[in-house]
Each structure stands twice: as C-alpha cells, then as structure tokens.
Design an enzyme around this catalytic site. Structure first.
Site, PDB file in Angstrom:
ATOM      1  N   LYS A   1      -0.557  -0.445   6.245  1.00  0.00           N
ATOM      2  CA  LYS A   1      -0.527  -0.715   5.716  1.00  0.00           C
ATOM      3  C   LYS A   1      -1.495  -0.399   4.553  1.00  0.00           C
ATOM      4  O   LYS A   1      -1.990  -0.916   3.289  1.00  0.00           O
ATOM      5  CB  LYS A   1      -0.735  -3.293   5.633  1.00  0.00           C
ATOM      6  CG  LYS A   1      -0.134  -2.619   6.663  1.00  0.00           C
ATOM      7  CD  LYS A   1      -0.416  -4.446   6.956  1.00  0.00           C
ATOM      8  CE  LYS A   1       0.293  -5.284   7.950  1.00  0.00           C
ATOM      9  NZ  LYS A   1      -0.342  -6.713   7.742  1.00  0.00           N
ATOM     10  N   HIS A   2      -0.337   0.790   3.887  1.00  0.00           N
ATOM     11  CA  HIS A   2      -0.944   1.690   2.923  1.00  0.00           C
ATOM     12  C   HIS A   2      -0.381   3.044   2.975  1.00  0.00           C
ATOM     13  O   HIS A   2       0.445   3.391   3.871  1.00  0.00           O
ATOM     14  CB  HIS A   2      -2.884   1.610   3.337  1.00  0.00           C
ATOM     15  CG  HIS A   2      -2.703   3.625   4.631  1.00  0.00           C
ATOM     16  ND1 HIS A   2      -3.322   2.538   5.843  1.00  0.00           N
ATOM     17  CD2 HIS A   2      -2.829   4.416   4.755  1.00  0.00           C
ATOM     18  CE1 HIS A   2      -3.200   3.500   6.675  1.00  0.00           C
ATOM     19  NE2 HIS A   2      -2.890   4.697   5.913  1.00  0.00           N
TER      20      HIS A   2
END
Ligand code: TYD
Length: 147
Positions: free
Chosen positions: A57-58
């Site tokens: 999630k980046h």
C-alpha cells in the site's frame, strides 16, 4: 549509479527466471544487472503474513524492485501513473515481477507458507515512500501534465 526512472516510464513486467535443475532438485540464481535489470543494493523478505492481511500500500519515488515468491503464493496488485491496474499472481519460485517507476503496489492473498523475496536497487529510505494514495494520484496526475 542508480537510474532515475521517470514516473510515466513505469514497468510492471513478469520475468521468468532460469531454473537449473538436476536429479538433486532445483536452483534459481538472480545476478544483479543480469537477471535483475539493476545492481542489487538490498534484499528483504516477507513471511509469516497473517491470514487476510494485505501489505505494501505504497509507491516509491525512485526505486526498482524484483519480487519473487520463493515459497507459497501471493498476489501483487499494481496501479501505474496512467491508472492501469494489474493483478499478478506469484506462485512459482522462478516467476519474478519487476516494478519500477511511479507504481502503487499492494500485496494480497498470502498463503500461510508464503515467503516473498524482494530485491531492490536502493537501500531502505523512508523518504522514498509515498504512503498516501491521494498523494500518489496527485503525483501521477502531475507527471501526466509534464509529459
Ligand atoms: P513496511 O514498509 O510497512 O512493509 P510493507 O510496505 O512491505 O508492507 O515495513 C515494515 C517495517 O520494516 C517498517 O518498520 C519499516 C521496516 N523496513 C526496513 O527496516 N527495511 C526495509 O527494507 C523495509 C522494506 C522495511
């Protein structure tokens, strides 16, 4: 020297690694600048991921990575600066996923025995992370305007 990848020159590419097998079993070797298309500066691995947990999630500002699930399986969800979403199943120790450029990534569906090995062309640097999805979308939009 690390290559600076322009945000829109992102790559999300499956690479099949050569398996050297004989009667004793199998071996896969990943050499920097040969099998991985960059000089390897860092190796880390993710294991023991709890059921139902998603990771990642980046995005990264400037980092190339090669991901290999050497045991078990997991799914890598990527979204590039143009908005294209791809789900890649990593289920074999000779299947690698190259990610470079401005790409949002999430790791999903880890099997209990999953060991995800990640090779990177840079040392760990929190300043290189984009952890906010809206920030990623803004940078993606900005890079389209500059194109
Ligand atoms: P995190 O970035 O949350 O993992 P992921 O995004 O892959 O789910 O990293 C978990 C912790 O490990 C966090 O405290 C940062 C640290 N870390 C390092 O020290 N070195 C590394 O190379 C990485 C990837 C993480």
């Amino acid at each position: 020297m690390r290559t600076k990848i322009s945000p829109l020159k992102s790559e999300i590419q499956i690479k099949e690694l050569d398996v050297k097998g004989d009667h004793r079993g199998c071996l896969v070797s990943i050499e920097g600048s040969i099998d991985a298309p960059f000089e390897i500066k860092r190796v880390y691995y993710i294991f023991g991921t709890k059921s139902g947990i998603d990771r990642g999630k980046h995005a990264h500002i400037n980092l190339q990575q090669l991901l290999v699930c050497v045991s078990g399986s997991c799914t890598i969800k990527t979204q590039d600066a143009r908005g294209e979403v791809i789900f890649t199943e990593l289920e074999a120790p000779n299947k690698a996923l190259l990610i470079s450029g401005l790409v949002w990534r999430e790791m999903l569906n880890f099997s209990d025995d999953a060991v995800l090995v990640v090779l990177a062309d840079g040392h760990y640097d929190e300043a290189d992370y984009i952890r906010d999805f809206n920030d990623f979308l803004q940078r993606a939009e900005h890079s389209q305007i500059l194109e």
